[in-house]
Scaffold this motif. Structure first.
Motif, PDB file in Angstrom:
ATOM      1  N   SER A 184       4.782  -6.202   2.654  1.00 40.08           N
ATOM      2  CA  SER A 184       3.517  -6.342   2.052  1.00 40.08           C
ATOM      3  C   SER A 184       2.622  -6.759   3.309  1.00 40.08           C
ATOM      4  O   SER A 184       1.426  -6.194   3.381  1.00 40.08           O
ATOM      5  CB  SER A 184       3.250  -6.776   0.519  1.00 40.08           C
ATOM      6  OG  SER A 184       3.051  -8.332   0.921  1.00 40.08           O
ATOM      7  N   ASN A 185       2.749  -7.416   3.776  1.00 37.33           N
ATOM      8  CA  ASN A 185       2.326  -7.995   5.123  1.00 37.33           C
ATOM      9  C   ASN A 185       1.968  -7.185   6.489  1.00 37.33           C
ATOM     10  O   ASN A 185       1.211  -7.186   6.750  1.00 37.33           O
ATOM     11  CB  ASN A 185       2.378  -9.243   5.304  1.00 37.33           C
ATOM     12  CG  ASN A 185       2.356 -10.202   4.034  1.00 37.33           C
ATOM     13  OD1 ASN A 185       1.329 -10.308   3.681  1.00 37.33           O
ATOM     14  ND2 ASN A 185       2.871 -11.194   4.147  1.00 37.33           N
ATOM     15  N   SER A 186       2.798  -5.931   6.631  1.00 36.57           N
ATOM     16  CA  SER A 186       2.712  -5.482   8.028  1.00 36.57           C
ATOM     17  C   SER A 186       2.159  -4.192   7.426  1.00 36.57           C
ATOM     18  O   SER A 186       2.125  -4.009   6.741  1.00 36.57           O
ATOM     19  CB  SER A 186       4.184  -5.043   8.092  1.00 36.57           C
ATOM     20  OG  SER A 186       4.421  -4.504   9.649  1.00 36.57           O
ATOM     21  N   GLN A 212       0.526   0.194   1.253  1.00 37.23           N
ATOM     22  CA  GLN A 212       0.802  -1.493   1.719  1.00 37.23           C
ATOM     23  C   GLN A 212       0.946  -1.761   0.669  1.00 37.23           C
ATOM     24  O   GLN A 212       1.139  -2.878   0.359  1.00 37.23           O
ATOM     25  CB  GLN A 212      -0.243  -2.348   2.917  1.00 37.23           C
ATOM     26  CG  GLN A 212       0.153  -3.300   2.802  1.00 37.23           C
ATOM     27  CD  GLN A 212      -0.714  -4.041   4.255  1.00 37.23           C
ATOM     28  OE1 GLN A 212      -1.492  -3.483   4.482  1.00 37.23           O
ATOM     29  NE2 GLN A 212      -0.757  -5.209   4.634  1.00 37.23           N
ATOM     30  N   ARG A 213      -0.740  -1.688  -0.637  1.00 33.49           N
ATOM     31  CA  ARG A 213      -0.701  -2.095  -1.573  1.00 33.49           C
ATOM     32  C   ARG A 213       0.166  -2.187  -2.628  1.00 33.49           C
ATOM     33  O   ARG A 213       0.029  -2.907  -3.516  1.00 33.49           O
ATOM     34  CB  ARG A 213      -2.493  -1.436  -1.656  1.00 33.49           C
ATOM     35  CG  ARG A 213      -3.089  -1.923  -3.847  1.00 33.49           C
ATOM     36  CD  ARG A 213      -4.089  -1.114  -4.344  1.00 33.49           C
ATOM     37  NE  ARG A 213      -3.963   0.397  -3.791  1.00 33.49           N
ATOM     38  CZ  ARG A 213      -3.636   0.765  -5.284  1.00 33.49           C
ATOM     39  NH1 ARG A 213      -2.882  -0.098  -6.292  1.00 33.49           N
ATOM     40  NH2 ARG A 213      -3.432   2.236  -5.298  1.00 33.49           N
ATOM     41  N   PHE A 214       1.212  -0.771  -2.653  1.00 33.89           N
ATOM     42  CA  PHE A 214       1.908  -0.539  -3.635  1.00 33.89           C
ATOM     43  C   PHE A 214       2.930  -2.555  -3.306  1.00 33.89           C
ATOM     44  O   PHE A 214       3.398  -3.217  -4.382  1.00 33.89           O
ATOM     45  CB  PHE A 214       2.236   0.517  -3.194  1.00 33.89           C
ATOM     46  CG  PHE A 214       1.746   1.668  -3.884  1.00 33.89           C
ATOM     47  CD1 PHE A 214       0.948   1.823  -4.622  1.00 33.89           C
ATOM     48  CD2 PHE A 214       2.290   2.752  -2.714  1.00 33.89           C
ATOM     49  CE1 PHE A 214       0.001   3.158  -4.773  1.00 33.89           C
ATOM     50  CE2 PHE A 214       1.278   4.290  -3.531  1.00 33.89           C
ATOM     51  CZ  PHE A 214       0.356   4.054  -3.956  1.00 33.89           C
ATOM     52  N   TYR A 215       3.327  -2.535  -2.003  1.00 32.81           N
ATOM     53  CA  TYR A 215       4.045  -3.302  -1.864  1.00 32.81           C
ATOM     54  C   TYR A 215       4.049  -4.923  -2.202  1.00 32.81           C
ATOM     55  O   TYR A 215       4.480  -5.847  -1.971  1.00 32.81           O
ATOM     56  CB  TYR A 215       4.278  -2.904  -0.577  1.00 32.81           C
ATOM     57  CG  TYR A 215       5.437  -2.467   0.049  1.00 32.81           C
ATOM     58  CD1 TYR A 215       6.915  -2.308  -0.395  1.00 32.81           C
ATOM     59  CD2 TYR A 215       5.733  -1.059   0.412  1.00 32.81           C
ATOM     60  CE1 TYR A 215       8.275  -1.090  -0.433  1.00 32.81           C
ATOM     61  CE2 TYR A 215       6.231  -0.117   1.220  1.00 32.81           C
ATOM     62  CZ  TYR A 215       7.579  -0.562   0.739  1.00 32.81           C
ATOM     63  OH  TYR A 215       8.490   0.411   0.360  1.00 32.81           O
ATOM     64  N   GLN A 216       1.900  -5.213  -2.089  1.00 37.41           N
ATOM     65  CA  GLN A 216       2.149  -5.954  -2.563  1.00 37.41           C
ATOM     66  C   GLN A 216       1.771  -6.455  -4.602  1.00 37.41           C
ATOM     67  O   GLN A 216       1.882  -7.550  -4.270  1.00 37.41           O
ATOM     68  CB  GLN A 216      -0.065  -6.005  -2.148  1.00 37.41           C
ATOM     69  CG  GLN A 216       0.226  -6.763  -0.813  1.00 37.41           C
ATOM     70  CD  GLN A 216      -1.476  -6.478  -0.399  1.00 37.41           C
ATOM     71  OE1 GLN A 216      -2.573  -5.759  -0.989  1.00 37.41           O
ATOM     72  NE2 GLN A 216      -1.452  -7.184   1.202  1.00 37.41           N
ATOM     73  N   ASN A 217       1.783  -5.600  -4.989  1.00 37.38           N
ATOM     74  CA  ASN A 217       1.930  -4.930  -6.204  1.00 37.38           C
ATOM     75  C   ASN A 217       3.160  -5.440  -6.861  1.00 37.38           C
ATOM     76  O   ASN A 217       3.920  -6.161  -7.469  1.00 37.38           O
ATOM     77  CB  ASN A 217       1.642  -4.183  -6.619  1.00 37.38           C
ATOM     78  CG  ASN A 217      -0.124  -3.329  -6.480  1.00 37.38           C
ATOM     79  OD1 ASN A 217      -0.549  -3.754  -6.255  1.00 37.38           O
ATOM     80  ND2 ASN A 217       0.159  -1.674  -6.277  1.00 37.38           N
ATOM     81  N   ILE A 218       4.667  -4.523  -6.135  1.00 37.77           N
ATOM     82  CA  ILE A 218       5.474  -5.312  -6.081  1.00 37.77           C
ATOM     83  C   ILE A 218       5.874  -6.726  -5.398  1.00 37.77           C
ATOM     84  O   ILE A 218       6.859  -7.349  -6.591  1.00 37.77           O
ATOM     85  CB  ILE A 218       6.207  -4.405  -5.604  1.00 37.77           C
ATOM     86  CG1 ILE A 218       6.415  -2.727  -5.386  1.00 37.77           C
ATOM     87  CG2 ILE A 218       8.260  -4.185  -4.930  1.00 37.77           C
ATOM     88  CD1 ILE A 218       7.030  -1.664  -4.770  1.00 37.77           C
ATOM     89  N   GLN A 219       5.702  -7.142  -4.919  1.00 41.89           N
ATOM     90  CA  GLN A 219       5.534  -8.538  -4.217  1.00 41.89           C
ATOM     91  C   GLN A 219       5.514  -9.479  -5.491  1.00 41.89           C
ATOM     92  O   GLN A 219       6.208 -10.297  -5.573  1.00 41.89           O
ATOM     93  CB  GLN A 219       5.242  -9.022  -3.074  1.00 41.89           C
ATOM     94  CG  GLN A 219       5.509 -10.544  -2.701  1.00 41.89           C
ATOM     95  CD  GLN A 219       4.550 -10.586  -1.578  1.00 41.89           C
ATOM     96  OE1 GLN A 219       3.559 -10.202  -0.991  1.00 41.89           O
ATOM     97  NE2 GLN A 219       4.858 -11.510  -0.447  1.00 41.89           N
ATOM     98  N   GLU A 220       3.982  -9.168  -5.599  1.00 46.52           N
ATOM     99  CA  GLU A 220       3.409  -9.660  -6.777  1.00 46.52           C
ATOM    100  C   GLU A 220       4.377 -10.183  -8.098  1.00 46.52           C
ATOM    101  O   GLU A 220       4.201 -10.965  -8.960  1.00 46.52           O
ATOM    102  CB  GLU A 220       1.720  -9.883  -7.031  1.00 46.52           C
ATOM    103  CG  GLU A 220       1.069 -10.222  -6.141  1.00 46.52           C
ATOM    104  CD  GLU A 220      -0.402  -9.357  -6.452  1.00 46.52           C
ATOM    105  OE1 GLU A 220      -0.543  -8.915  -7.036  1.00 46.52           O
ATOM    106  OE2 GLU A 220      -0.963  -9.632  -5.953  1.00 46.52           O
TER     107      GLU A 220
END
Length: 206
Positions: A54-56, A67-75
């Motif tokens: 999410s940060n890379s 990257q936004r998808f992984y930020q969503n998954i992380q949250e």
């Protein structure tokens, strides 16, 4: 699956679809869990992987939104999976969440009805509950997007939840969430997603 596990799987899937997340990215995360399921620190490895992706900005990207998808998954993981430590249980919930994401993206209303426990077709309409007026408080700071606000649940119909916000404007809003655990009359905290030019909250989610 137990009822609590079903609830987590539904909420995780609905949350990710609501944020516009690509199910293929969740599928990659599940593949990582399966590959490392025998490791004793599997949950820590999963958390580290999702945080790193999410940060890379140098990860393998299929679109600009990856990257936004992984930020969503992380949250979503932080919100729904914080109490899940067992790898077998984690794989079970993630696997069903991935299936439900595909249902929700194609026909969300029918998918919710098909997957929820059977209930009588007609439910007596719940009387509207108006909470008693709260004592006067000092002026509150202006509400911004992503702020948390207190609210009272007024009505639940299927996956639609009607709430009244504890704000100066006392907005009544509806959000959609299958198996939302709060009961009518309960006090809950919600995250603000939208505010209009007059300062009225227009959109909230749990």
């Amino acid at each position: 699956m137990e009822k609590e596990q079903w609830t987590i799987a539904h909420d995780l899937a609905f949350d990710l679809v609501d944020r516009g997340t690509d199910p293929n990215e969740l599928g990659k995360v599940i593949a990582f869990v399966r590959q490392n399921k025998t490791e004793s620190d599997m949950k820590d490895r999963l958390t580290s992987l999702v945080q790193r992706l999410s940060n890379s900005r140098n990860a393998l990207i299929r679109s600009r939104q990856t990257q936004r998808f992984y930020q969503n998954i992380q949250e979503a993981f932080q919100e729904h999976l914080h109490d899940i430590e067992d790898t077998t249980e984690l794989l079970l919930i993630l696997g069903w969440s991935l299936r439900l994401m595909r249902y929700y993206r194609i026909e969300p209303k029918r998918a919710v009805e098909e997957q929820r426990p059977q209930q009588p077709q007609q439910q007596p309409q719940q009387p509207k509950i108006i909470p008693p007026p709260l004592p006067k408080e000092k002026p509150k700071p202006k509400i911004k997007v992503s702020d948390k606000v207190n609210a009272t649940i007024l009505k639940k119909e299927g996956f639609k939840v009607t709430v009244q916000l504890d704000t100066d404007n006392k907005e009544e809003l509806i959000f959609e969430r299958p198996y939302y655990p709060g009961a009518v009359g309960a006090q809950v905290k919600l995250r603000v997603l939208g505010i209009n030019e007059d300062g009225h909250v227009t959109n909230v989610v749990p």
